[in-house]
Design an enzyme around this catalytic site. Structure first.
Site, PDB file in Angstrom:
ATOM      1  N   ASP A   1      46.095  25.989 -17.902  1.00  0.00           N
ATOM      2  CA  ASP A   1      46.599  25.643 -16.646  1.00  0.00           C
ATOM      3  C   ASP A   1      46.423  27.267 -15.560  1.00  0.00           C
ATOM      4  O   ASP A   1      46.675  28.052 -16.283  1.00  0.00           O
ATOM      5  CB  ASP A   1      48.139  25.177 -16.647  1.00  0.00           C
ATOM      6  N   ASN A  47      43.891  27.557 -13.178  1.00  0.00           N
ATOM      7  CA  ASN A  47      42.452  27.990 -12.816  1.00  0.00           C
ATOM      8  C   ASN A  47      42.447  28.014 -11.285  1.00  0.00           C
ATOM      9  O   ASN A  47      41.941  28.722 -10.762  1.00  0.00           O
ATOM     10  CB  ASN A  47      41.406  26.838 -13.267  1.00  0.00           C
ATOM     11  N   GLY A  48      43.011  26.871 -10.881  1.00  0.00           N
ATOM     12  CA  GLY A  48      43.080  26.816  -9.391  1.00  0.00           C
ATOM     13  C   GLY A  48      43.864  27.828  -8.611  1.00  0.00           C
ATOM     14  O   GLY A  48      43.364  28.525  -7.710  1.00  0.00           O
ATOM     15  N   TRP A  78      44.387  30.773  -9.911  1.00  0.00           N
ATOM     16  CA  TRP A  78      43.887  32.151 -10.031  1.00  0.00           C
ATOM     17  C   TRP A  78      42.710  32.411  -8.845  1.00  0.00           C
ATOM     18  O   TRP A  78      42.601  33.462  -8.378  1.00  0.00           O
ATOM     19  CB  TRP A  78      43.114  31.820 -11.290  1.00  0.00           C
ATOM     20  N   ARG A  96      38.406  26.606  -5.802  1.00  0.00           N
ATOM     21  CA  ARG A  96      38.965  26.446  -7.099  1.00  0.00           C
ATOM     22  C   ARG A  96      37.868  26.363  -8.299  1.00  0.00           C
ATOM     23  O   ARG A  96      38.268  26.620  -9.360  1.00  0.00           O
ATOM     24  CB  ARG A  96      39.809  24.994  -6.819  1.00  0.00           C
ATOM     25  N   HIS A 115      37.798  27.203 -12.467  1.00  0.00           N
ATOM     26  CA  HIS A 115      37.365  26.578 -13.630  1.00  0.00           C
ATOM     27  C   HIS A 115      36.163  27.249 -14.290  1.00  0.00           C
ATOM     28  O   HIS A 115      36.230  27.142 -15.584  1.00  0.00           O
ATOM     29  CB  HIS A 115      36.955  25.176 -13.061  1.00  0.00           C
ATOM     30  N   GLU A 125      45.457  12.070 -14.823  1.00  0.00           N
ATOM     31  CA  GLU A 125      45.726  12.217 -13.741  1.00  0.00           C
ATOM     32  C   GLU A 125      44.780  13.170 -12.787  1.00  0.00           C
ATOM     33  O   GLU A 125      44.934  13.203 -11.399  1.00  0.00           O
ATOM     34  CB  GLU A 125      47.119  12.912 -13.621  1.00  0.00           C
ATOM     35  N   LEU A 163      36.086  25.528 -38.124  1.00  0.00           N
ATOM     36  CA  LEU A 163      37.267  25.422 -36.846  1.00  0.00           C
ATOM     37  C   LEU A 163      36.990  23.911 -36.407  1.00  0.00           C
ATOM     38  O   LEU A 163      35.842  23.539 -36.133  1.00  0.00           O
ATOM     39  CB  LEU A 163      36.723  26.192 -35.780  1.00  0.00           C
ATOM     40  N   ARG A 198      50.978  26.575 -23.035  1.00  0.00           N
ATOM     41  CA  ARG A 198      50.740  26.341 -21.916  1.00  0.00           C
ATOM     42  C   ARG A 198      50.728  27.712 -21.012  1.00  0.00           C
ATOM     43  O   ARG A 198      51.579  28.308 -21.197  1.00  0.00           O
ATOM     44  CB  ARG A 198      51.563  25.517 -21.034  1.00  0.00           C
ATOM     45  N   SER A 209      52.986  17.610 -19.543  1.00  0.00           N
ATOM     46  CA  SER A 209      51.910  16.674 -18.779  1.00  0.00           C
ATOM     47  C   SER A 209      51.227  15.725 -19.515  1.00  0.00           C
ATOM     48  O   SER A 209      50.098  15.475 -19.362  1.00  0.00           O
ATOM     49  CB  SER A 209      51.068  17.798 -17.967  1.00  0.00           C
TER      50      SER A 209
HETATM   51  C1  FPP Z   1      44.124  23.622 -15.091  1.00  0.00           C
HETATM   52  O1  FPP Z   1      44.005  24.359 -13.813  1.00  0.00           O
HETATM   53  C2  FPP Z   1      42.623  23.374 -15.613  1.00  0.00           C
HETATM   54  C3  FPP Z   1      41.850  22.346 -15.439  1.00  0.00           C
HETATM   55  C4  FPP Z   1      42.661  21.007 -14.768  1.00  0.00           C
HETATM   56  C5  FPP Z   1      40.684  22.236 -16.201  1.00  0.00           C
HETATM   57  C6  FPP Z   1      40.309  22.956 -17.595  1.00  0.00           C
HETATM   58  C7  FPP Z   1      39.107  23.285 -17.662  1.00  0.00           C
HETATM   59  C8  FPP Z   1      38.418  24.265 -18.006  1.00  0.00           C
HETATM   60  C9  FPP Z   1      39.166  25.611 -18.533  1.00  0.00           C
HETATM   61  C10 FPP Z   1      36.827  24.354 -17.951  1.00  0.00           C
HETATM   62  C11 FPP Z   1      36.166  24.390 -18.969  1.00  0.00           C
HETATM   63  C12 FPP Z   1      36.490  23.400 -20.254  1.00  0.00           C
HETATM   64  C13 FPP Z   1      35.837  23.263 -21.367  1.00  0.00           C
HETATM   65  C14 FPP Z   1      36.669  22.830 -22.628  1.00  0.00           C
HETATM   66  C15 FPP Z   1      34.343  23.747 -21.346  1.00  0.00           C
HETATM   67  P1  FPP Z   1      44.356  23.858 -12.539  1.00  0.00           P
HETATM   68  O2  FPP Z   1      43.233  23.599 -11.729  1.00  0.00           O
HETATM   69  O3  FPP Z   1      45.361  22.685 -12.717  1.00  0.00           O
HETATM   70  O4  FPP Z   1      45.037  25.167 -11.835  1.00  0.00           O
HETATM   71  P2  FPP Z   1      46.302  25.194 -10.731  1.00  0.00           P
HETATM   72  O5  FPP Z   1      47.515  24.293 -11.411  1.00  0.00           O
HETATM   73  O6  FPP Z   1      46.595  26.498 -10.543  1.00  0.00           O
HETATM   74  O7  FPP Z   1      45.487  24.622  -9.648  1.00  0.00           O
END
Ligand code: FPP
Length: 247
Positions: free
Chosen positions: A25, A27-28, A30, A38, A42, A72, A136, A193, A201
């Site tokens: 969790d 990425n957005g 960050w 966003r 990712h 979701e 793995l 997490r 979630s």
């Molecule tokens: C949650 O951050 C992350 C995701 C919904 C996507 C996860 C995907 C990756 C890490 C990219 C690649 C994955 C693989 C397996 C190649 P969020 O967008 O919900 O962050 P936020 O809560 O800050 O908005």
């Protein structure tokens, strides 16, 4: 910053988690905190995936399960959803050969029928290519939701009962496990997490009944292999009783 991420107890020897499952969790946030789109978060997150995957064998982790896209997540703007699926395709194409070479067995969990045919083909291809590997076990959850998984399993069990191939009173926990997307995989020892949210979630609700949980403040793109190793070592300090009393 690093100190905050470290487990409260000093690192010590103890049991290591064989199966770690991660809710990646943050990425957005960050990206937004840096004034970036966003998708840039990712993209950086996908780079972290490689680093964490590579660190597993040395940490004694045999199974790693990653939550990449939930049932979701379709509610996000179309551009973000499309961008994420572009990333998954690129990851499979780019990392596939490396995963094969490293002896990883790759599986995908989640409902596939809603995914584009070409992505389904890439996923199936990588699963087939890595079928005999066991250094793995990497499981990636795409269009995964725990309730959806249990619902799909329940429907298949109900079908078997209706068809007369299974009696209702013969349905056991093992029957349910065998119909989940994770059939054949061990339950996660540790669920982690990132990004400071204390929620699961819908991630692996059946499988996590006796898992330990760890929540770290770092956002996924900032979550380093060192932070991961610290959490894995912290697991060794915990006493797992599985509902029994201390021995
Ligand atoms: C949650 O951050 C992350 C995701 C919904 C996507 C996860 C995907 C990756 C890490 C990219 C690649 C994955 C693989 C397996 C190649 P969020 O967008 O919900 O962050 P936020 O809560 O800050 O908005």
């Amino acid at each position: 910053m690093y100190e905050l991420m470290a487990p409260r107890e000093p690192a010590g020897e103890g049991p290591r988690p064989a199966h770690v499952a991660i809710i990646m969790d943050g990425n957005g946030r960050w990206a937004e905190s840096r004034g970036l789109p966003r998708l840039a978060g990712h993209k950086r997150g996908a780079e972290r995936v490689r680093e964490i995957v590579e660190s597993c064998p040395d940490l004694g982790i045999t199974h790693l399960t990653l939550f990449a896209f939930s049932t979701e997540n379709w509610k996000r703007p179309a551009s973000e959803v499309l961008g994420l699926f572009r990333l998954f395709r690129r990851y499979i194409k780019k990392e596939g050969a490396r995963l094969v070479a490293e002896g990883a067995r790759v599986r995908f969990i989640g409902g596939r029928e809603r995914l584009e045919a070409d992505l389904q083909a890439l996923m199936g291809g990588l699963e087939a290519q890595t079928l005999d590997n066991d250094r793995l076990h990497l499981t990636v959850a795409i269009n995964y939701g725990g309730r959806d998984e249990i619902l799909r399993a329940t429907r298949r069990i109900a079908e078997a009962v209706r068809a007369g191939t299974l009696a209702a009173d013969e349905v056991t926990p093992e029957t349910i496990e065998a119909h989940l997307d994770t059939a054949g995989l061990p339950d996660p020892d540790l669920i982690l997490r990132t990004s400071g949210e204390y929620r699961v979630s819908g991630f692996l609700p059946w499988q996590s009944a006796y898992s330990e949980f760890a929540f770290v403040d770092a956002r996924w793109p900032d979550f380093t292999a060192e932070m991961f190793a610290a959490q894995v070592r912290g697991f060794g300090r915990r006493e797992r009783r599985f509902g029994a009393v201390a021995g």
